[in-house]
Design a protein around this motif. Structure first.
Motif, mmCIF file in Angstrom:
data_model
loop_
_atom_site.group_PDB
_atom_site.id
_atom_site.type_symbol
_atom_site.label_atom_id
_atom_site.label_comp_id
_atom_site.label_asym_id
_atom_site.label_seq_id
_atom_site.Cartn_x
_atom_site.Cartn_y
_atom_site.Cartn_z
ATOM 1 N N SER A 22 0.833 -1.200 0.000
ATOM 2 C CA SER A 22 0.000 0.000 0.000
ATOM 3 C C SER A 22 0.873 1.257 0.000
ATOM 4 C CB SER A 22 -0.932 -0.004 1.207
ATOM 5 O OG SER A 22 -0.183 0.128 2.384
ATOM 6 N N LYS A 23 0.226 2.414 -0.091
ATOM 7 C CA LYS A 23 0.954 3.688 -0.164
ATOM 8 C C LYS A 23 1.172 4.335 1.196
ATOM 9 C CE LYS A 23 -0.486 4.904 -4.791
ATOM 10 N NZ LYS A 23 -1.142 5.907 -5.627
ATOM 11 N N SER A 24 0.438 3.911 2.201
ATOM 12 C CA SER A 24 0.543 4.517 3.521
ATOM 13 C C SER A 24 1.697 3.896 4.300
ATOM 14 C CB SER A 24 -0.762 4.320 4.294
ATOM 15 O OG SER A 24 -0.618 4.773 5.612
ATOM 16 N N ILE A 29 4.234 -0.482 7.958
ATOM 17 C CA ILE A 29 4.805 -0.899 9.245
ATOM 18 C C ILE A 29 3.958 -2.006 9.874
ATOM 19 C CG2 ILE A 29 5.321 -0.114 11.585
ATOM 20 C CD1 ILE A 29 6.026 2.612 10.312
ATOM 21 N N ILE A 30 2.640 -1.880 9.801
ATOM 22 C CA ILE A 30 1.758 -2.934 10.313
ATOM 23 C C ILE A 30 1.969 -4.223 9.524
ATOM 24 C CG2 ILE A 30 -0.654 -3.619 10.584
ATOM 25 C CD1 ILE A 30 -1.256 -0.665 11.183
ATOM 26 N N GLY A 31 2.176 -4.098 8.213
ATOM 27 C CA GLY A 31 2.446 -5.274 7.383
ATOM 28 C C GLY A 31 3.729 -5.982 7.770
ATOM 29 N N GLU A 97 8.431 16.088 9.594
ATOM 30 C CA GLU A 97 9.157 16.914 8.626
ATOM 31 C C GLU A 97 8.325 17.227 7.382
ATOM 32 O OE1 GLU A 97 12.242 18.362 8.678
ATOM 33 O OE2 GLU A 97 12.277 17.819 10.796
ATOM 34 N N LEU A 98 7.621 16.223 6.853
ATOM 35 C CA LEU A 98 6.966 16.388 5.566
ATOM 36 C C LEU A 98 5.454 16.530 5.657
ATOM 37 C CD1 LEU A 98 9.101 13.759 3.692
ATOM 38 C CD2 LEU A 98 9.353 16.234 3.638
ATOM 39 N N GLY A 99 4.858 16.154 6.776
ATOM 40 C CA GLY A 99 3.429 16.320 6.962
ATOM 41 C C GLY A 99 2.568 15.297 6.260
ATOM 42 N N THR A 100 3.137 14.182 5.827
ATOM 43 C CA THR A 100 2.354 13.147 5.157
ATOM 44 C C THR A 100 2.992 11.783 5.409
ATOM 45 O OG1 THR A 100 1.395 12.421 3.070
ATOM 46 C CG2 THR A 100 3.606 13.349 2.977
ATOM 47 N N ASP A 101 2.172 10.734 5.240
ATOM 48 C CA ASP A 101 2.710 9.387 5.321
ATOM 49 C C ASP A 101 2.506 8.641 4.002
ATOM 50 O OD1 ASP A 101 -0.022 8.918 5.434
ATOM 51 O OD2 ASP A 101 0.183 7.292 6.890
ATOM 52 N N ASN A 102 2.130 9.371 2.959
ATOM 53 C CA ASN A 102 1.945 8.794 1.637
ATOM 54 C C ASN A 102 3.312 8.557 1.004
ATOM 55 O OD1 ASN A 102 1.257 8.134 -0.976
ATOM 56 N ND2 ASN A 102 -0.324 9.700 -1.137
ATOM 57 N N MET A 103 3.553 7.330 0.551
ATOM 58 C CA MET A 103 4.865 6.984 -0.001
ATOM 59 C C MET A 103 5.171 7.720 -1.297
ATOM 60 S SD MET A 103 6.444 5.123 2.064
ATOM 61 C CE MET A 103 7.782 4.548 1.075
ATOM 62 N N GLU A 104 4.158 8.008 -2.097
ATOM 63 C CA GLU A 104 4.389 8.745 -3.342
ATOM 64 C C GLU A 104 4.866 10.164 -3.053
ATOM 65 O OE1 GLU A 104 4.218 7.500 -6.419
ATOM 66 O OE2 GLU A 104 3.805 5.542 -5.527
ATOM 67 N N ARG A 105 4.265 10.799 -2.054
ATOM 68 C CA ARG A 105 4.683 12.161 -1.702
ATOM 69 C C ARG A 105 6.043 12.162 -1.001
ATOM 70 N NH1 ARG A 105 -0.235 15.632 0.492
ATOM 71 N NH2 ARG A 105 -0.272 16.869 -1.412
ATOM 72 N N LEU A 106 6.350 11.109 -0.246
ATOM 73 C CA LEU A 106 7.660 11.032 0.383
ATOM 74 C C LEU A 106 8.767 10.875 -0.653
ATOM 75 C CD1 LEU A 106 6.926 8.748 3.469
ATOM 76 C CD2 LEU A 106 7.411 11.174 3.481
ATOM 77 N N ARG A 107 8.451 10.239 -1.781
ATOM 78 C CA ARG A 107 9.435 10.086 -2.859
ATOM 79 C C ARG A 107 9.574 11.353 -3.683
ATOM 80 N NH1 ARG A 107 6.809 4.635 -4.087
ATOM 81 N NH2 ARG A 107 8.058 3.230 -2.832
ATOM 82 N N LYS A 109 7.026 12.562 -5.612
ATOM 83 C CA LYS A 109 6.048 12.559 -6.705
ATOM 84 C C LYS A 109 4.726 13.092 -6.181
ATOM 85 C CE LYS A 109 8.120 8.427 -8.638
ATOM 86 N NZ LYS A 109 7.905 7.018 -8.933
ATOM 87 N N GLU A 110 3.925 13.623 -7.068
ATOM 88 C CA GLU A 110 2.599 14.093 -6.670
ATOM 89 C C GLU A 110 1.647 12.906 -6.625
ATOM 90 O OE1 GLU A 110 1.554 17.084 -5.654
ATOM 91 O OE2 GLU A 110 3.652 17.660 -5.739
ATOM 92 N N GLY A 111 0.975 12.712 -5.508
ATOM 93 C CA GLY A 111 0.021 11.621 -5.366
ATOM 94 C C GLY A 111 -1.177 12.068 -4.569
ATOM 95 N N ASN A 112 -2.233 11.334 -4.672
ATOM 96 C CA ASN A 112 -3.458 11.645 -3.926
ATOM 97 C C ASN A 112 -3.403 10.997 -2.562
ATOM 98 O OD1 ASN A 112 -4.362 12.955 -6.192
ATOM 99 N ND2 ASN A 112 -5.535 11.201 -6.932
ATOM 100 N N ASP A 113 -3.957 11.673 -1.556
ATOM 101 C CA ASP A 113 -4.003 11.094 -0.207
ATOM 102 C C ASP A 113 -5.136 10.146 -0.060
ATOM 103 O OD1 ASP A 113 -2.709 13.876 1.694
ATOM 104 O OD2 ASP A 113 -1.744 12.141 0.837
#
Length: 113
Positions: A22-24, A29-31, A97-107, A109-113
């Motif tokens: 998943s992207k979150s 981490i739960i996985g 630091e980044l305000g998100t846990d979305n993997m696409e945004r951490l990389r 790239k622009e992604g939807n939450d």
């Protein structure tokens, strides 16, 4: 009993794989936690689900329980606890630091939450 444990291990591996894809970051981490629990159950099932007395030198019994799978699982539990704690601290710091846990945004790239 081994068949039931094998089915449970398969379900844990399946759900861990689904969560890790998943992207979150929290779901990843739960996985990994579910994957480690599945590995612990796999180790105990491969060691054999036997009943017997503890392997003490002064005790005379017909059957003894094998202590090696239990020692391996205790070691694996400690290691997985440390890895999970490390992942949670890294995820919290990344969220600060980044305000998100979305993997696409951490990389980046622009992604939807």
């Amino acid at each position: 009993m081994e068949i039931l444990m094998s089915v449970l291990i398969g379900i844990l591996f399946m759900s861990a794989t689904y969560l890790m894809l998943s992207k979150s970051l929290l779901r990843i981490i739960i996985g990994t936690g579910l994957l480690s629990h599945g590995a612990h159950l796999l180790l105990i099932t491969m060691g054999g689900l036997k009943r017997g007395n503890p392997p003490l030198l002064g005790e005379h019994a017909e059957k003894y329980a094998d202590p090696i799978p239990q020692a391996l699982i205790l070691t694996a539990i400690v290691i997985s606890f440390g890895v999970t704690a490390f992942f949670l601290v890294m995820a919290y710091r990344a969220y600060q630091e980044l305000g998100t846990d979305n993997m696409e945004r951490l990389r980046g790239k622009e992604g939807n939450d």
